[in-house]
Design an enzyme around this catalytic site. Structure first.
Site, PDB file in Angstrom:
ATOM      1  N   GLU A  41       0.138  -1.067   5.959  1.00 11.88           N
ATOM      2  CA  GLU A  41       1.269  -0.554   6.740  1.00 11.88           C
ATOM      3  C   GLU A  41       1.189   0.946   6.930  1.00 11.88           C
ATOM      4  O   GLU A  41       1.501   1.459   8.016  1.00 11.88           O
ATOM      5  CB  GLU A  41       2.595  -0.921   6.055  1.00 11.88           C
ATOM      6  CG  GLU A  41       3.827  -0.681   6.923  1.00 11.88           C
ATOM      7  CD  GLU A  41       4.341   0.750   6.913  1.00 11.88           C
ATOM      8  OE1 GLU A  41       5.075   1.124   7.849  1.00 11.88           O
ATOM      9  OE2 GLU A  41       3.996   1.499   5.973  1.00 11.88           O
ATOM     10  N   ASP A  74       0.837  -1.203   0.000  1.00 12.88           N
ATOM     11  CA  ASP A  74       0.000   0.000   0.000  1.00 12.88           C
ATOM     12  C   ASP A  74       0.870   1.251   0.000  1.00 12.88           C
ATOM     13  O   ASP A  74       2.045   1.214   0.395  1.00 12.88           O
ATOM     14  CB  ASP A  74      -0.957   0.010   1.186  1.00 12.88           C
ATOM     15  CG  ASP A  74      -0.231   0.057   2.539  1.00 12.88           C
ATOM     16  OD1 ASP A  74       0.789  -0.652   2.694  1.00 12.88           O
ATOM     17  OD2 ASP A  74      -0.685   0.791   3.438  1.00 12.88           O
TER      18      ASP A  74
END
Length: 364
Positions: A133, A73
């Site tokens: 994350e 991400d």
């Protein structure tokens, strides 16, 4: 490797766009299969509204397992790529997420490819890709911790610190202050009011007083809101606070300081809530030994390797807090994380990949 990096960067994967995260992870899985063949063990963990976690295990030629962790991400909203395409020019590659941390993700895949193609001895390798994350890994944390439990080492492919490996990171606390006062007309009946905004101004000085820079503890009030009009004593106000700590013991001290905050006006109520998003990453003995091993590998290449402590947090914090061997910063050399000048230095990509290969072979 640059072709693969282009492929991954062009898979836009903003942390809050589930559809794009799903498509992006599918692309990462296809890339791993193309470069490495089918894994011996594969598992996908459904993240619900958050990005899924993918684990791919490839059996090695030596005992044990090495965990290589990367997040797919990014902080960049879907559509950013249209105005900022992946580009390689002047020895640098740029594009949304190229530094944080899609180059590291590609390097991890190619490090395992290199080990297999060259027939080098290596433990089994578990590749873990998570998609949350950038928002603190609330879903993926238990999978990261479980995957690292039996690992000889956990290697995290966040970007380097100017080439240095990251052996210490600060822990992060995310806290909110909610203040409730009494609304009143500021001109007609000022004494009847108890302003939540005025009280919040007092409380901000109290919470920031919990900072202890000499111990690596910082407190930042980054968000403030409240009130309904300039002629109204505010009935409600809030503040969003970011806390960073280098020492685990500081977490309890900060919590105690926040629990003690009070408004001078007894009619005003104050609530402090929040969580420790990540514990500090400290230099535990197992990680120190692992860094020395990495230094020896780098020295064999004629490449000096330094270590660095940084204020940002990563998934390495979780592993370190459990006392397990972990190294971070094995990813790109470059700069501009979370900024429009995000970039990687292309010439360092193969040497960083070789470093990972050498370290895994040394663990065989």
């Amino acid at each position: 490797m640059l072709d693969d990096l282009r492929t991954v960067v062009e898979l836009e994967t903003h942390s809050s766009d589930k559809a794009m995260l799903t498509a992006g992870l599918s692309g990462v899985r296809a890339l791993a299969a193309e470069r490495l063949g089918p894994p011996d063990v594969a598992a996908v963990h459904d993240g619900g509204e958050l990005g899924d976690v993918l684990e791919l295990t490839y059996h090695g030629t030596a005992p044990g397992t090495v965990l290589m962790a990367s997040h797919y991400d990014t902080v960049w909203p879907t559509g950013t790529l249209a105005a900022w395409p992946f580009t390689v020019s002047g020895g640098k590659a740029t594009g949304p997420g190229v530094f944080d941390m899609k180059t590291g993700l590609v390097q991890s895949i190619w490090a395992l490819r290199g080990l297999r193609e060259l027939g080098l001895p290596h433990p089994s390798v578990r590749l873990l890709f998570n998609g949350d994350e950038e928002i603190g890994s609330p879903f993926s944390r238990p999978y990261i911790e479980a995957a690292s439990e039996d690992a000889l080492a956990t290697l995290v492919f966040e970007a380097s610190g100017g080439g240095a490996l990251k052996t210490a990171r600060k822990g992060v606390g995310l806290f909110d202050v909610t203040v409730t006062g009494i609304e009143a007309h500021a001109g007609l009946d000022p004494e009847a009011g108890a302003s939540a905004v005025h009280a919040l101004a007092e409380i901000i000085t109290q919470v920031t007083g919990a900072a202890a820079p000499e111990r690596g503890t910082t407190v930042n009030v980054g968000l403030v809101s409240g009130g309904t009009g300039r002629n109204v004593a505010a009935g409600h106000a809030t503040a969003g606070i970011d806390v960073r700590v280098s020492e685990p013991s500081e977490m309890a001290r900060v919590e105690e300081a926040f629990a003690a905050v009070r408004a001078a006006d007894p009619r005003v109520s104050v609530t402090v809530s929040g969580v420790w998003n990540r514990p500090p990453m400290t230099q535990n003995p197992a990680s120190q030994r692992l860094f020395k091993e990495a230094q020896a590998v780098a020295a064999g290449f004629g490449m000096p390797l330094e270590e660095i402590s940084v204020g940002g947090a990563s998934d390495a914090n979780f592993v370190s807090a459990l006392g397990r061997p972990v190294l971070d910063g094995l990813g790109a050399v470059g700069g501009g994380a979370h900024a429009r000048h995000e970039h990687v230095v292309v010439g360092h990509i193969p040497e960083r990949t070789a470093l990972t290969m050498g370290l895994i072979t040394a663990l065989a």
